[in-house]
Write a protein that holds these residues in place. Structure first.
Motif, PDB file in Angstrom:
ATOM      1  N   HIS A   5       0.850  -1.248  -0.045  1.00  0.00           N
ATOM      2  CA  HIS A   5      -0.035  -0.022  -0.007  1.00  0.00           C
ATOM      3  C   HIS A   5       0.872   1.267  -0.160  1.00  0.00           C
ATOM      4  O   HIS A   5       1.938   1.273   0.655  1.00  0.00           O
ATOM      5  CB  HIS A   5      -1.162   0.282   1.215  1.00  0.00           C
ATOM      6  CG  HIS A   5      -1.792  -0.951   1.247  1.00  0.00           C
ATOM      7  ND1 HIS A   5      -2.774  -1.349   0.204  1.00  0.00           N
ATOM      8  CD2 HIS A   5      -1.992  -1.999   1.971  1.00  0.00           C
ATOM      9  CE1 HIS A   5      -3.407  -2.294   0.348  1.00  0.00           C
ATOM     10  NE2 HIS A   5      -3.019  -2.933   1.599  1.00  0.00           N
ATOM     11  N   GLY A   6       0.687   2.266  -0.612  1.00  0.00           N
ATOM     12  CA  GLY A   6       1.189   3.452  -0.824  1.00  0.00           C
ATOM     13  C   GLY A   6       2.201   3.470  -2.061  1.00  0.00           C
ATOM     14  O   GLY A   6       2.894   4.332  -2.193  1.00  0.00           O
ATOM     15  N   ALA A   7       2.290   2.311  -2.616  1.00  0.00           N
ATOM     16  CA  ALA A   7       3.145   2.363  -3.896  1.00  0.00           C
ATOM     17  C   ALA A   7       2.890   3.490  -4.919  1.00  0.00           C
ATOM     18  O   ALA A   7       1.420   3.529  -5.016  1.00  0.00           O
ATOM     19  CB  ALA A   7       2.961   1.121  -4.714  1.00  0.00           C
ATOM     20  N   ILE A   8       3.577   3.819  -5.573  1.00  0.00           N
ATOM     21  CA  ILE A   8       3.345   5.048  -6.670  1.00  0.00           C
ATOM     22  C   ILE A   8       3.951   4.622  -7.905  1.00  0.00           C
ATOM     23  O   ILE A   8       5.119   3.925  -7.942  1.00  0.00           O
ATOM     24  CB  ILE A   8       4.166   6.479  -6.295  1.00  0.00           C
ATOM     25  CG1 ILE A   8       3.454   6.719  -4.767  1.00  0.00           C
ATOM     26  CG2 ILE A   8       4.033   7.513  -7.195  1.00  0.00           C
ATOM     27  CD1 ILE A   8       3.998   7.968  -4.224  1.00  0.00           C
ATOM     28  N   THR A   9       3.104   4.764  -9.063  1.00  0.00           N
ATOM     29  CA  THR A   9       3.981   4.616 -10.386  1.00  0.00           C
ATOM     30  C   THR A   9       5.305   5.395 -10.507  1.00  0.00           C
ATOM     31  O   THR A   9       5.381   6.372 -10.135  1.00  0.00           O
ATOM     32  CB  THR A   9       2.684   5.190 -11.377  1.00  0.00           C
ATOM     33  OG1 THR A   9       1.385   4.217 -11.187  1.00  0.00           O
ATOM     34  CG2 THR A   9       3.507   4.805 -12.978  1.00  0.00           C
ATOM     35  N   GLY A  10       6.020   4.315 -10.913  1.00  0.00           N
ATOM     36  CA  GLY A  10       7.335   4.916 -11.092  1.00  0.00           C
ATOM     37  C   GLY A  10       8.297   4.383  -9.933  1.00  0.00           C
ATOM     38  O   GLY A  10       9.745   4.564 -10.172  1.00  0.00           O
ATOM     39  N   ASP A  11       7.816   3.908  -8.801  1.00  0.00           N
ATOM     40  CA  ASP A  11       8.590   3.406  -7.789  1.00  0.00           C
ATOM     41  C   ASP A  11       9.505   2.199  -8.237  1.00  0.00           C
ATOM     42  O   ASP A  11       8.807   1.325  -9.035  1.00  0.00           O
ATOM     43  CB  ASP A  11       7.652   3.113  -6.429  1.00  0.00           C
ATOM     44  CG  ASP A  11       7.241   4.081  -5.860  1.00  0.00           C
ATOM     45  OD1 ASP A  11       7.618   5.250  -6.113  1.00  0.00           O
ATOM     46  OD2 ASP A  11       6.316   3.725  -4.985  1.00  0.00           O
TER      47      ASP A  11
END
Length: 176
Positions: free
Chosen positions: A160-166
């Motif tokens: 949870h909290g992952a962002i596109t581009g991580d």
């Protein structure tokens, strides 16, 4: 892709040391991994022998030979350079693959990818029992992993909290 198995004047056929063939195949497979490519391995000839090779054009490219088969009941028996051929593979990625590498000697596999949170399916990795007969440890600190032993796969889902581009990493280690 493929390599000739009759390298070095067919010394492996006489002495059983396949290290040159394993190194050649591992180099080929590493090049594919570095380029994030897949390929078809050429070839499998069920009637291959050390004396006659693949029975075509004096070639010996088969990853299997009856002359190396010791146990007809074992799916791997007769295989050549399997420690370089059978390796973990990133089947499906929930994002953009950045790198993938496998150390055939240490049996450590690592991949890195950029997450795309719009992809709802998990990342899928093939984890061959051949490389990890005693089991394996997964290091994937930014997400969760589910194991499917019968399918020899793992599924990875970003936390949870992952962002596109991580950037996320999955590493496999053999159990000792």
């Amino acid at each position: 892709i493929g390599i000739p198995f009759d390298l070095n004047e067919k010394a492996a056929f006489r002495g059983g040391d396949w290290s040159i063939q394993v190194a050649a195949m591992d180099s080929t497979m590493k090049a594919l991994d570095r380029a994030l490519l897949s390929a078809t391995l050429w070839n499998y000839t069920p009637d291959n022998t050390n004396q006659k090779g693949d029975l075509w054009n004096d070639e010996d490219l088969s990853i299997f030979s009856r002359d190396q088969q010791k146990d007809a009941g074992c799916v791997y028996s007769g295989g050549r350079a399997l420690s370089a051929i059978i390796r973990p593979l990133l089947f499906r990625t929930a994002g953009t693959p950045l790198s993938m590498e496998f150390d055939a000697r240490e049996r450590v596999w690592k991949c890195e990818f950029e997450v795309d949170v719009s992809v709802t399916a998990p990342t899928l990795v093939f984890v061959p029992e051949y490389q990890y007969p005693a089991g394996f440890t997964v290091w994937a600190p930014l997400g969760t992993v589910k194991r499917f032993g019968e399918r020899q796969t793992i599924e990875y889902t970003p936390g949870h909290g992952a962002i596109t581009g991580d950037k996320h990493t999955i590493t496999l280690f053999p159990e000792k």
